[in-house]
Design an enzyme around this catalytic site. Structure first.
Site, PDB file in Angstrom:
ATOM      1  N   HIS A  57       1.064  -1.423   0.147  1.00  0.00           N
ATOM      2  CA  HIS A  57       0.058  -0.113   0.225  1.00  0.00           C
ATOM      3  C   HIS A  57       0.763   1.533   0.268  1.00  0.00           C
ATOM      4  O   HIS A  57       0.317   2.075  -0.759  1.00  0.00           O
ATOM      5  CB  HIS A  57      -0.862   0.146   1.063  1.00  0.00           C
ATOM      6  N   HIS A 195      -9.324 -11.793   2.244  1.00  0.00           N
ATOM      7  CA  HIS A 195     -10.830 -11.140   3.255  1.00  0.00           C
ATOM      8  C   HIS A 195     -11.600 -11.652   3.593  1.00  0.00           C
ATOM      9  O   HIS A 195     -12.837 -11.309   3.513  1.00  0.00           O
ATOM     10  CB  HIS A 195     -10.644 -10.054   2.793  1.00  0.00           C
ATOM     11  N   ASP A 248       7.366 -11.241   7.101  1.00  0.00           N
ATOM     12  CA  ASP A 248       7.858  -9.917   7.920  1.00  0.00           C
ATOM     13  C   ASP A 248       7.874 -10.568   9.859  1.00  0.00           C
ATOM     14  O   ASP A 248       8.840  -9.519  11.049  1.00  0.00           O
ATOM     15  CB  ASP A 248       7.423  -9.153   8.418  1.00  0.00           C
ATOM     16  N   ASP A 273       3.114  -6.230   1.767  1.00  0.00           N
ATOM     17  CA  ASP A 273       1.332  -5.682   2.213  1.00  0.00           C
ATOM     18  C   ASP A 273       2.150  -4.634   3.658  1.00  0.00           C
ATOM     19  O   ASP A 273       1.417  -3.921   4.394  1.00  0.00           O
ATOM     20  CB  ASP A 273       0.985  -6.713   3.176  1.00  0.00           C
ATOM     21  N   GLY A 308      -1.718  -4.160   8.312  1.00  0.00           N
ATOM     22  CA  GLY A 308      -0.449  -4.169   7.107  1.00  0.00           C
ATOM     23  C   GLY A 308       0.798  -3.933   7.799  1.00  0.00           C
ATOM     24  O   GLY A 308       1.334  -5.005   8.786  1.00  0.00           O
TER      25      GLY A 308
END
Length: 376
Positions: A57, A195, A248, A273, A308
């Site tokens: 994003h 989602h 991550d 993300d 995120g």
């Protein structure tokens, strides 16, 4: 340009020591006829394809959903400096008119953006439309009031506005009209399931209708259960389905990262993300109209929902290796697999003749030494 003596990453996920030749930003067979004969000595270094982040994003204080193209340039500069040479700016679930505006702006930007090998920006590989066709019960950091049922006409309106740049669209397969949406659009765009609280049977129907991608595996979906395998189980059985993974060290436990590579052999797509706090100090930031607090690599909404990431794809790839993923598999998951997943493998993702010369030089510890950008 000649890159000498490096260990060049191959499509079979091995390395071969060889020279690499670039002419006008493309990989060529030999040094004969090179107009730029400058040399880089890559002795002791690995030569990798540029990374491809299909789901991000923003970064360095900017977000694609701001609709600010100057801000997007700063995101692309950050990504390039961190080894990401192809990038899909990713939209959030926001008001319909704002989505229309952002995509219109993006259409003009993309036509003017590619500055050739001398540019220090990542290539725009396309747009990832993550919302608004989601399941409210698994909305994550998306705004519930802006979620809507899958709408073929609205998708096509957005895609036309940006010059048909949308490469991925996320869809909750249990949403009303989702299967028909998939049937109508799967040849126009890669349809990513996510989602969603979907069950196995509904996810399987969506895959049979043409969906071929999963949005951030394990996150914002039902867990893999022995009597309720859900989306994860259905997608793992479909050999054509790619699965994104945020590596991550926060979104997915390292044991499940290893499990994902086994469940989806050759089909994991590492993503960041990332949101606007990536590359910034700890603090409070906006994500799709909601406040996010960032502490280290952890980004959360006020209710504690992870929102995120605050890392980049290069660091995610290194983290995967640190979790025990073989280096070749991790590199492929950040280069070849994402290129295949959005349909740009003929152009990028590996270092073969004719492809764009997006090249990374790293040391044996996967520390970035240099980024070289090819030409569209």
């Amino acid at each position: 340009m000649i890159i000498r003596n490096g260990r060049v990453f191959q499509e079979d996920k091995t390395f071969i020591k060889k020279d690499l030749y670039l002419e006008n930003g493309r990989i060529v067979e030999s040094p004969d006829g090179l107009t730029d004969r400058s040399e880089i000595d890559a002795e002791g270094l690995m030569v990798l394809p540029g990374l491809i982040d299909v789901h991000s994003h923003g970064a360095v204080g900017h977000d694609f959903s701001d609709g600010d193209m100057e801000g997007l340039k700063k995101i692309l500069a950050y990504e390039y400096a961190h080894g990401v040479t192809s990038y899909c700016p990713t939209s959030m679930t926001i008001e319909k008119e704002e989505l229309r505006r952002i995509f219109r702006e993006m259409g003009g930007f993309a036509r003017e953006q590619d500055g050739g090998p001398e540019s220090s920006l990542s290539h725009v590989a396309g747009i990832n439309m993550e919302g608004p066709f989601l399941d409210v019960s698994k909305k994550g950091a998306h705004r519930a009031e802006c979620i809507m049922p899958p709408d073929v006409a609205f998708f096509r309106e957005c895609n036309e506005a940006c010059g048909n740049l949308i490469r991925l669209v996320t869809l909750a397969p249990n949403a009303e009209g989702a299967i028909e949406f998939t049937r109508q659009l799967h040849e126009e765009v890669a349809i990513s399931l996510g989602h969603s609280a979907t069950d196995y049977d509904t996810a399987k129907k969506a895959l049979e209708a043409g969906a071929n991608h999963v949005t951030h595996l394990f996150n914002a979906m039902q867990p893999l259960g022995h009597r309720a395998p859900g989306l994860i189980g259905a997608a793992s059985e479909d050999e054509h389905c790619m699965a994104e993974l945020i590596c991550d060290g926060i979104h997915v436990h390292e044991s499940m990262v290893r499990a994902a590579f086994k469940l989806f052999p050759g089909r994991i797509v590492l993503i960041s993300d990332s949101m606007r706090a990536t590359g910034m100090e700890n603090g409070t930031y906006d994500l799709g109209g909601q406040q996010v607090t960032v502490n280290g690599k952890l980004a959360t909404l006020a209710d504690g929902t992870i929102a995120g990431s605050a890392t980049n794809l290069f660091d995610c790839m290194r983290t995967a290796v640190s979790f025990g993923i073989p280096m070749g598999e991790a590199i492929a998951a950040a280069t070849m697999n994402p290129a295949r997943s959005i349909g740009i493998y003929e152009e990028a993702g590996s270092l073969v003749l004719g492809k764009r010369g997006d090249v990374l030089l790293t040391n044996e510890k996967l520390e970035l030494v240099r980024v070289i950008r090819g030409h569209c």
